[in-house]
Design an enzyme around this catalytic site. Sequence first.
Site, PDB file in Angstrom:
ATOM      1  N   ASP A   1       0.853  -1.355  -0.031  1.00 49.16           N
ATOM      2  CA  ASP A   1       0.059   0.026   0.012  1.00 49.16           C
ATOM      3  C   ASP A   1       0.811   1.092   0.072  1.00 49.16           C
ATOM      4  OD1 ASP A   1      -2.979   0.654   0.873  1.00 49.16           O
ATOM      5  OD2 ASP A   1      -1.572   2.164   1.477  1.00 49.16           O
TER       6      ASP A   1
ATOM      7  N   THR B   1      -2.977   6.285  -3.339  1.00 45.76           N
ATOM      8  CA  THR B   1      -1.994   7.016  -3.097  1.00 45.76           C
ATOM      9  C   THR B   1      -0.693   6.700  -3.995  1.00 45.76           C
ATOM     10  OG1 THR B   1      -1.401   5.189  -1.564  1.00 45.76           O
ATOM     11  CG2 THR B   1      -2.607   6.905  -0.653  1.00 45.76           C
ATOM     12  N   THR B   2      -0.763   5.471  -4.258  1.00 46.67           N
ATOM     13  CA  THR B   2       0.300   5.316  -5.423  1.00 46.67           C
ATOM     14  C   THR B   2       0.052   5.774  -6.527  1.00 46.67           C
ATOM     15  OG1 THR B   2       0.390   3.113  -4.428  1.00 46.67           O
ATOM     16  CG2 THR B   2       1.456   3.282  -6.490  1.00 46.67           C
TER      17      THR B   2
ATOM     18  N   ASP C   1      -8.932  -1.086   3.806  1.00 49.09           N
ATOM     19  CA  ASP C   1      -9.159  -0.513   2.249  1.00 49.09           C
ATOM     20  C   ASP C   1     -10.316  -1.028   1.668  1.00 49.09           C
ATOM     21  OD1 ASP C   1      -7.003   0.862   2.669  1.00 49.09           O
ATOM     22  OD2 ASP C   1      -5.588  -0.262   1.229  1.00 49.09           O
TER      23      ASP C   1
HETATM   24  N1  LIG Z   1      -7.353  -6.601 -12.024  1.00 45.71           N
HETATM   25  C1  LIG Z   1      -6.580  -5.714 -12.377  1.00 45.71           C
HETATM   26  N2  LIG Z   1      -6.359  -5.522 -13.759  1.00 45.71           N
HETATM   27  C2  LIG Z   1      -5.957  -4.448 -14.175  1.00 45.71           C
HETATM   28  N3  LIG Z   1      -5.804  -3.021 -13.586  1.00 45.71           N
HETATM   29  C3  LIG Z   1      -6.131  -3.393 -12.366  1.00 45.71           C
HETATM   30  C4  LIG Z   1      -6.512  -4.664 -11.651  1.00 45.71           C
HETATM   31  N4  LIG Z   1      -6.843  -4.298 -10.411  1.00 45.71           N
HETATM   32  C5  LIG Z   1      -6.695  -2.727 -10.092  1.00 45.71           C
HETATM   33  N5  LIG Z   1      -6.002  -2.244 -11.076  1.00 45.71           N
HETATM   34  C6  LIG Z   1      -5.588  -1.009 -11.403  1.00 45.71           C
HETATM   35  O1  LIG Z   1      -4.523  -0.582 -10.582  1.00 45.71           O
HETATM   36  C7  LIG Z   1      -4.561   0.480  -9.943  1.00 45.71           C
HETATM   37  C8  LIG Z   1      -4.774   0.732  -8.589  1.00 45.71           C
HETATM   38  O2  LIG Z   1      -3.431   0.019  -7.800  1.00 45.71           O
HETATM   39  P1  LIG Z   1      -3.069   0.177  -6.318  1.00 45.71           P
HETATM   40  O3  LIG Z   1      -4.321  -0.019  -5.654  1.00 45.71           O
HETATM   41  O4  LIG Z   1      -1.891  -0.527  -6.202  1.00 45.71           O
HETATM   42  O5  LIG Z   1      -2.697   1.658  -6.378  1.00 45.71           O
HETATM   43  P2  LIG Z   1      -3.646   3.088  -5.800  1.00 45.71           P
HETATM   44  O6  LIG Z   1      -4.732   2.767  -5.705  1.00 45.71           O
HETATM   45  O7  LIG Z   1      -3.146   4.106  -6.541  1.00 45.71           O
HETATM   46  O8  LIG Z   1      -2.601   3.274  -4.301  1.00 45.71           O
HETATM   47  P3  LIG Z   1      -2.990   2.290  -2.862  1.00 45.71           P
HETATM   48  O9  LIG Z   1      -1.646   1.968  -2.638  1.00 45.71           O
HETATM   49  O10 LIG Z   1      -3.360   3.400  -2.164  1.00 45.71           O
HETATM   50  O11 LIG Z   1      -3.864   1.465  -3.005  1.00 45.71           O
HETATM   51  C9  LIG Z   1      -5.700   1.040 -10.496  1.00 45.71           C
HETATM   52  O12 LIG Z   1      -5.650   2.169 -11.695  1.00 45.71           O
HETATM   53  C10 LIG Z   1      -6.583  -0.060 -10.875  1.00 45.71           C
HETATM   54  O13 LIG Z   1      -7.606   0.193 -11.835  1.00 45.71           O
END
Ligand SMILES: Nc1ncnc2c1ncn2[C@@H]1O[C@H](COP(=O)(O)OP(=O)(O)OP(=O)(O)O)[C@@H](O)[C@H]1O
Lengths: 531, 543
Positions: free
Chosen positions: A59, A92-93, A393
Amino acid sequence: MAAISLLNPKAELARASQALAVNISAAKGIQDVMRTNLGPKGTMKMLVSGAGDIKITKDGNVLLHEMQIQHPTASLIARASTAQDDATGDGTTSTVLLIGELLKQADIYISEGLHPRILTEGFDIARGKALEILESIKIPIEVKRSDLLDVARTSLKTKVHASLAEVLTEACVDAVLTIRTPDKPADLHMVEIMEMQHKTATETALVKGVVMDHGARHPDMPKRVENAYILTCNISLEYEKTEVNSGFFYKSAEDREKLIAAERDFIDQRVKAIVELKKKLCDGTDKNFVVINQKGIDPLSLDAFAKEGIIGLRRAKRRNMERLALACGGVAMNSVDGLSEECLGYAGLVYEHILGEEKFTFVENCKNPQSVTILIKGPNKHTLAQIKDAVRDGLRAINNAIEDKCVIPGAGAFEIKANTEILKFKDTVKGKARLGIQAYAEALLIIPKTLAINSGYDAQDTIVKLQEESRLSPDPIGLDLSTGEAIKPTDLGIIDNYVVKKQIINSCSVIASNLLLVDEIMRAGMSSLKG
Amino acid sequence: MSTREILTLQFGHYANYVGAHFWNLQELSFDYTGIVKTEVNHDILYREGQTANGEVTYTPRLLLADLKGSLKTLPESGGLTSAGEDNDLTWDNIEKIEEPTPPKNEYLTDIDSQGPSVLKKEYNFEQDVKTWTDYLYPRLHERTINIVKEYVHGDDTESMDVYHTGKSLWKQDFGDAFSDNIRRYVEECDSMQGFQVNFDCVDGFSGLALSCIEHLSDEYTKSILAYPIIPSHFPDNNPTTQEERDKSNLKDSIRLVNTLLSIQELSEHATLFVPLCTGDKGWRKPGNPRKFDYINYNPELYYHSSALLASAMDTLSQKYRHKSNIFTMSDICADLTGYGRKMASASLGMPLPLNESQYLIDYLNTTTKPIYSSITPSCKIATDKLFQLITVRGVPESYLKAPLKEAKDQMNIPAYRCNNVKEMFELYFQANNFLSATNVTICEKPLEVKTPYPRFFSNELNKYGFVRSDASQEKVESCAVVAGYHNGNFLSDMIEKLHRETSRIKFSKLHKFNQEGFESAEYSETLDKLAEFKDNYEDDFEL
Ligand SMILES: Nc1ncnc2c1ncn2[C@@H]1O[C@H](COP(=O)(O)OP(=O)(O)OP(=O)(O)O)[C@@H](O)[C@H]1O
Ligand SMILES: [Mg+2]
């Protein structure tokens, strides 16, 4: 905890004479640490401190908290992304990546002599357009189990292994659906997350009731009862010595005994009132009686309860008083005056579970539980912490969706679509602000690019593929991480929160603009110094 | 009656130095043979438990707070259970980021490999100790260590140095987790007597501790005995350039305001509190080190000065940790805090320097100096109009007086009619303290000063800490100690000094407080309240 030395601010300062260069390198530095995290195929990070403490996370927000961020710019970015987390619990990422990318794109134009202010104007116009596009791809949802499962699953799969994510998904959705009252987002405080450290098991379950991290303190109390009245109260059942045994003024042993007896009697009366009620309601029936007290219960009072087969728990968490009332019904009592059946709650089953020195009490089978517990078991502290973060989350993703009444397709679909549309829109704009709009559109692609790279695909190839497919399809197109091909994310149930994306769009352009303009201000300051 | 448990709380780095010595003193005095007659009921401060692997543990009933980076080699889990990397959550790519493992010093390496058997060896603690975990002997319960993640130990740019930062930390996750840990300890207790809270009152930990104390007084009806502590030295104490002087000045002001806020708030929420410092002033600088005959300590070493405070705390608490269970913390508090005088002072006399061939009666009869020194900052303990609780430990009854046949001149001293050490000390205080009430507690066992206790004793002492009459060389293994709580009109003088010094501060220049939303108006309100508190010490009282 493990420090990831990001950047040495002093060394950076020496190398880069201009503030912008410093800002950009800082943004790149923090982006480099975080980029590998993005998406379900990102890397998990295991941070091991010098003394051996372990933290496992994927995260962005947790990682930012664990890192020692010394650089002021980096810490500004970190703060923006933490704010993102506070507001929505996710994204956040993406925030860190996007800010970094906006600065990188800006750098190209600024090195060609473009004034930062013009770029930031472009950013702002593009931001408005991006929000419009976001509105256009919204998918309205009902508060239905099936709709919520997708959004929860997408979130959880980015944090824990797919098989566990599946279990957590159901637990989270059912938790929210159980406690929710129609037309309102759920009060997530009423979902308790309880951790149990257990050598062998990694499992998670939803308990429709309350689980407490303590148990009865008397060996003769029943370990399990069914059909139970639940009395929640905040009444001291503990003899507190108010009489003082002074080192200066002695009392005779007799006087002291008398005083103690009087005090004791006070407590005994309270215990008696509770026991009376139990006798009246339970004796001769198959019903049982459980006392859950926020204050203390001393050994003599415990004894009296045990003799009557009453389970007595002391020092319950304040918040559990509220939870118990919601799960079992009844009201928390502050005194034994007016104690009656109406004040009591009900649970079909109350039992104790012992793990090493830890005791847990389950209050289950409640009639209309408006408070539930997600119970997670794991072999060690850091695994528990990781799952707990993931569950939080997941719960917030579900609640966001309920509040938004809509979701959006994930897997980079928004970014691909927005990139295409904003580039088109750019051609209708006159003047240099177009360059800022262009930079913004390019920066958005960092999300699908990074998703591709983290799954082992070529970034450029992927983008080209997706853009082509997007031009042909009326529906948003995203990336299938298992094949590297273009797909409709909705077909695979890859669903993101609307509000998260909205917040990312807003905060990234603001922070990036601030960083660019700080440079402008700094330069103005420096030239006036020179002159 | 059952054990009357105490929960100990420590906030801040120096408080943890004191704590490390305190818990060493406890654990190194445990008797595993069953032969030694112990006076102390260890269950009051310790709890029995079980690790996840089913091993029985006996750990301090303790919660402590410190900053990230302060633990060095001690894991946050307290060192009893290993974290274990095994993780059955399979994830394709895991990136491991490891901090270098700091080397353990010789002492820690030895206790890891050999257990307590190495205690005879000499170590260079003065050099080796960089943090309190470097000489900590006990291992701690999983919930004991609570790290403030927001600030890094030793980081000067963003430090947790004002009261209000601590207050706001308490309102966040840290306070939630900490108060839940308190609750879990209290839930385990059958008959708790109270809380002892030791904290650094000069930095942000003061606000954290006070928030916690306020929580304790709201949530539990138990005694709260607090020790606000000022460290013996600060790294900025000897500035050489003007810039350093200005910085140090500013820091002194901030520390002083934190101390003021602590004391004022303690007067509202604590049951009894006793400020401690081995420096004679405490503010604006710690001041000259308090003198203890036959001890040579370096006030710049926390490892040294904190051992003195720990020894005092251990001695002072004997009274309510006795096996007989007669006295509890609430008795002590009630005895000392009449007239709303919630603040008392403390003293320490260590070692109690009897000559090895001298009787107690002769020592007390001939000594011209007070037998203890104040360890409360800016506080001179008066000789009359006192309420005091004194504990004397380690003076054998055989040292009392000469047997009748050999008594000679001793018989002319009125104290000769005293039949035991207790009576003799009572008489001593009666004679020396006019219009005072003194309660004396005698403990048979001396203070045992086993490794890693500092070896700061003069080589004129013998094995038992008494002054030698010949020139042989012995290592001190224990010593007789006297310590006391004292309350009386004299404390108004200390409050007056604090008030005067804090009134002179140009508060508006302390931006750090303003940034936290603490404003001039509130500051002067605090000063007014302190003045009111002082009134409690003004009225003359008759016994
Ligand atoms: N199965 C999947 N296939 C393709 N993309 C995906 C899949 N699941 C999630 N994503 C994409 O990954 C991204 C989210 O990734 P992630 O949750 O690691 O980071 P974040 O939400 O930016 O930050 P945090 O670390 O706070 O969760 C989004 O753009 C989402 O659409
Ligand atoms: Mg996410």
